[in-house]
Write a protein that holds these residues in place. Structure first.
Motif, PDB file in Angstrom:
ATOM      1  N   SER A 148      30.091  14.383   4.539  1.00 15.80           N
ATOM      2  CA  SER A 148      29.992  13.879   5.909  1.00 15.80           C
ATOM      3  C   SER A 148      30.791  14.719   6.901  1.00 15.80           C
ATOM      4  N   PHE A 149      31.468  15.742   6.405  1.00 15.36           N
ATOM      5  CA  PHE A 149      32.240  16.588   7.305  1.00 15.36           C
ATOM      6  C   PHE A 149      31.501  17.890   7.609  1.00 15.36           C
ATOM      7  N   GLU A 150      31.530  18.244   8.879  1.00  8.89           N
ATOM      8  CA  GLU A 150      30.888  19.493   9.270  1.00  8.89           C
ATOM      9  C   GLU A 150      31.609  20.664   8.598  1.00  8.89           C
ATOM     10  N   ASP A 151      32.929  20.594   8.648  1.00 11.07           N
ATOM     11  CA  ASP A 151      33.757  21.638   8.053  1.00 11.07           C
ATOM     12  C   ASP A 151      33.887  21.390   6.559  1.00 11.07           C
TER      13      ASP A 151
ATOM     14  N   LYS C   5      30.083  11.162  15.441  1.00  7.95           N
ATOM     15  CA  LYS C   5      29.763   9.746  15.247  1.00  7.95           C
ATOM     16  C   LYS C   5      29.274   9.507  13.818  1.00  7.95           C
ATOM     17  N   LYS C   6      28.448  10.452  13.356  1.00 11.02           N
ATOM     18  CA  LYS C   6      27.892  10.319  12.016  1.00 11.02           C
ATOM     19  C   LYS C   6      29.022  10.283  11.000  1.00 11.02           C
ATOM     20  N   ARG C   7      30.000  11.177  11.220  1.00 14.77           N
ATOM     21  CA  ARG C   7      31.122  11.266  10.292  1.00 14.77           C
ATOM     22  C   ARG C   7      31.904   9.950  10.267  1.00 14.77           C
ATOM     23  N   ILE C   8      32.172   9.439  11.467  1.00 17.63           N
ATOM     24  CA  ILE C   8      32.911   8.163  11.544  1.00 17.63           C
ATOM     25  C   ILE C   8      32.127   7.062  10.847  1.00 17.63           C
TER      26      ILE C   8
END
Lengths: 244, 48, 148
Positions: A148-151, C5-8
């Motif tokens: 879920s993390f971009e990095d 938002k997706k990450r949260i």
């Protein structure tokens, strides 16, 4: 020690070795699978209590062992990722999560199918079954969190922390049948005692255990290679090896 | 007959074979997607 | 949805998943950290009196009485120290037999008879071919006779 880890952790070195090793691992896996299945389903005699239904043991027990083993790999490589920041460790963790979750799912599913005719129920909330279900949630949590993390590096670290917290569950699963009274029976094969299974039934079980373990290593090596190429996209050695 | 025994598993055939079927499907899917991914990555790389 | 938002969103799902599973463990283990009670524990009153609980033990030899007309069955459960009578109506698991370990879920009546709603079989970790089991049994009874 550190230098050794670094050398082994160098993507090029790993890639070269894995190409050779994975082929042989694949061959061993296939042979053990065929021999184990034949031994377990055809040669091994029926059990004195459970008749032929006990044959589910040949896919249930190896899957359960692997669900714990792969989680330990996930946690250890998570720790290495956090401490030394070695790329390969993160690749190992990433490549282990889905197959580990698969093994856990299989342990639960085959156990439920076995439980229905023998215990009289698919599922009970005893300590062993509940803690194994939590293991599945831990795997799924790891997969979701890490992706879920971009990095990538942040995702790897977050996943590693979750994996390490979850390690507490591993001894709980292992000793649950001894610490609490459970519907699930005690271990058939433990390191200290002689196995409480007849040798004609034990040999196929060990073959299947090897088959499962080599299956994991086989998919792991291929997945790590994919990860390496993806991350070392512009390295000269990748160009040299694949480009031509 | 021996062959029939093998499939009926002493009356537990439905349980034994469904457990084996699930295992087979899950493992094959793992293998399939793993190999497919490597092939795709290699192909993309060569195209570049 | 923006990536942040997706990450949260995902972190929230993961956290709530962990919370739910921890809550699950605590409630499940709180109530039945011990999955079942033994007949001795029931006899000295450490089992709950009001709510349902599980009792585990071995089905006493020659104690199983089946009703011919329906699925009613009664048997005695033992842990070699205490005994308790269990009554049940329904289909028993394949492994249910005399001398077998079982776990029954139900309520204890005031006349000390356990009314089971569910009967589950508990098997041990031993696996062997029927011939070997037979041979073992024979050797065992032979041994017992010698030392009578």
């Amino acid at each position: 020690m550190y230098r050794w880890i670094q050398q082994f952790g160098s993507p090029k070195y790993f890639y070269d070795i894995s190409l050779v090793v994975s082929k042989w691992i694949g061959v061993i896996c296939l042979i053990c699978f065929i021999a184990g299945l034949y031994g377990g389903l055809v040669i091994a005699p029926p059990d004195y209590q459970q008749g032929d239904s006990y044959r589910i043991i040949y896919i249930h027990v190896p899957a359960s062992w692997m669900s714990l083993f792969v989680y330990m790999i996930l946690a250890i490589s998570g720790a290495i990722t956090l401490i030394w920041r070695i790329k390969i460790a993160d690749f190992v963790a990433r490549s282990s999560a889905i197959i580990g979750a698969s093994f856990t799912f299989l342990a639960l599913a085959t156990g439920a199918i076995w439980g229905k005719p023998m215990w009289g129920t698919y599922w009970v909330w005893d300590a062993r079954l509940t803690s194994e279900l939590i293991l599945l949630f831990l795997y799924l949590g790891y997969i979701a969190l890490q992706s879920s993390f971009e990095d990538r590096r942040v995702g790897a670290r977050a996943g590693a922390i979750l994996a390490l917290i979850g390690v507490i569950n591993i001894p709980i699963i292992h000793y649950s049948v001894e610490w609490w009274s459970t519907l699930h029976q005690g271990p058939t094969i433990s390191k200290l005692d002689a196995p409480s299974i007849h040798y004609s039934m034990l040999i196929p079980l060990l073959l299947m255990a090897i088959a499962y373990k080599t299956f994991y290593i086989y998919t792991l090596l291929i997945n790590i290679r994919s990860e390496i190429i993806e991350s070392e996209y512009n390295a000269t050695w990748v160009k040299k090896m694949i480009g031509d | 007959m021996l062959f029939e025994n093998f499939f009926s598993m002493g009356g537990y055939g439905i349980y034994v074979w469904s457990a084996y079927a699930i295992t087979f499907i899950v493992l094959i899917l793992n293998l399939f997607f793993t190999i497919k991914r490597e092939k795709k990555i290699l192909r993309n790389y060569k195209k570049k | 949805m923006s990536p942040r938002k997706k990450r949260i969103f995902v972190i929230c799902i993961v956290l709530s998943g962990i919370t739910i599973s921890v809550a699950l463990i605590l409630t499940a283990f709180e109530k039945n950290l011990m999955y079942f009670y033994s007949p001795t524990e029931v006899a000295n009153g450490s089992a709950p009196e009001v709510r349902d609980f599980r009792i585990g033990g071995i089905v006493l030899k020659d104690s199983v009485k089946r009703n011919v007309d329906n699925l009613k069955v009664s048997f005695v459960l033992t842990d070699t120290v205490s005994e308790i009578e269990v009554q049940y109506e329904g289909i028993l698991p394949d492994l249910f037999r005399e001398g077998q370990g079982i776990v029954a879920n139900g309520k204890l009546q005031s006349n000390n008879i356990f009314i089971a709603k569910q009967v589950l079989a508990k098997h041990d970790e031993n696996y062997m071919p029927p011939e070997v089991a037979e041979a073992l049994e024979k050797a065992n009874s032979h041994f017992m006779e010698q030392y009578k």
